[in-house]
Design an enzyme around this catalytic site. Sequence first.
Site, short mmCIF file in Angstrom:
data_model
loop_
_atom_site.label_atom_id
_atom_site.label_comp_id
_atom_site.label_asym_id
_atom_site.label_seq_id
_atom_site.Cartn_x
_atom_site.Cartn_y
_atom_site.Cartn_z
N ASP A 1 2.26 -1.53 -2.42
CA ASP A 1 2.96 -0.91 -1.29
C ASP A 1 1.95 -0.40 -0.26
O ASP A 1 2.33 0.08 0.81
CB ASP A 1 3.94 0.19 -1.75
CG ASP A 1 3.27 1.33 -2.48
OD1 ASP A 1 2.07 1.23 -2.79
OD2 ASP A 1 3.97 2.35 -2.76
N SER A 2 0.64 -0.59 -0.56
CA SER A 2 -0.40 -0.36 0.44
C SER A 2 -0.17 -1.28 1.64
O SER A 2 -0.80 -1.10 2.68
CB SER A 2 -1.78 -0.60 -0.15
OG SER A 2 -1.83 -1.87 -0.80
N ASP B 1 4.57 -3.71 -6.56
CA ASP B 1 4.85 -2.27 -6.57
C ASP B 1 6.32 -1.98 -6.32
O ASP B 1 6.94 -2.59 -5.44
CB ASP B 1 4.07 -1.59 -5.43
CG ASP B 1 2.78 -0.97 -5.92
OD1 ASP B 1 2.66 -0.66 -7.11
OD2 ASP B 1 1.88 -0.79 -5.07
N LYS C 1 5.04 -2.45 -10.80
CA LYS C 1 4.16 -1.29 -10.99
C LYS C 1 4.85 -0.05 -10.45
O LYS C 1 5.47 -0.09 -9.38
CB LYS C 1 2.81 -1.50 -10.29
CG LYS C 1 1.85 -0.31 -10.45
CD LYS C 1 0.42 -0.68 -10.10
CE LYS C 1 0.12 -0.61 -8.63
NZ LYS C 1 0.39 0.68 -7.98
N GLU D 1 4.47 4.43 -10.06
CA GLU D 1 3.54 5.56 -10.05
C GLU D 1 4.15 6.75 -10.78
O GLU D 1 5.29 7.12 -10.51
CB GLU D 1 3.24 5.96 -8.60
CG GLU D 1 2.56 4.85 -7.82
CD GLU D 1 2.17 5.27 -6.40
OE1 GLU D 1 2.34 6.45 -6.03
OE2 GLU D 1 1.69 4.39 -5.65
N GLU E 1 -6.33 5.56 -10.35
CA GLU E 1 -6.86 5.62 -8.98
C GLU E 1 -7.54 6.96 -8.72
O GLU E 1 -6.96 8.02 -8.98
CB GLU E 1 -5.73 5.39 -7.97
CG GLU E 1 -6.23 5.45 -6.52
CD GLU E 1 -5.26 4.88 -5.50
OE1 GLU E 1 -4.20 4.35 -5.88
OE2 GLU E 1 -5.58 4.98 -4.29
#
Length: 266
Positions: A45-46, A84, A114, A116, A183
């Site tokens: 999602d970057s 993501d 993925k 978070e 991260e």
Amino acid sequence: MNKKTVMTILEKKRKSEKITMLTCYDYVMAKLISYQDIDMLLVGDSLGNVKLGYENTLAVTIDDMIYHTKSVKRGNAGSLLVTDMPFMSYESNVEEAVKNAGRIIKEGGAEAVKVEGGVEIEKQVKAIVNAKIPVVGHLGLTPQSINKFGGFKVQGRTQESHDKIISDAKAIENAGAFAITLEAIPEHLAKEVSEILNIPTIGIGAGCYCDGQVLVVDDMIGMFDDFTPKFVKKYANVSQIIKTAVKEYIEEVKEGKFPKEENTYK
Ligand code: KIV
């Protein structure tokens, strides 16, 4: 090229072979990267930062992620394709999380998702895995928590935060994730997590003891230069190559040097 699967990734940890991963957001880059035999492509999602020009990842939608995953899928030579789940597509309830993970697999063509977070999303991870969708966790500096952290800050430096990352990592492994991204955490903590877990850790700004490494491709090729974190190594300066090429093109058009005979239909 051999197709990479979840089994390939788990096997690499077992054999102490490093796992390679890069983010990827479109067909052209997927072809360039995956044919180099990289293990995993991450539609991160970057893309909110490096493709859509947002300040952070919070505005990225599930439809954005599906659109980019489809594009990457078409260029992927055989890397394991992970996408993501964006902010607020899985946090609030388990059904929503499974439904959205399913859309990413069914509509986008990803092979894993993925997410978070730690203990607080344990139920969602379990339910997604039970729906036959492989999951990668993400701990440490989780960019979707930017407002909670008060900025892009290294995590795990206090005893409390160190201990939380360890217990979160165990919870996400127990919930069924097959890998965890770490991260921006101190190297010694990443080493500890990597030794405790049976599943691989993929570090970004987490030192050299992780089982694998991931970087944002636009950072490592020097394409995105708004901001470069300390943990990035620039392997190329693509933005400079583009600027030079565009300048030369403009000059040649203005001077009548382009197009030439070889660029012209008779
Ligand atoms: O979105 C992303 O690119 C990521 C990587 C930084 C791991 O989550």
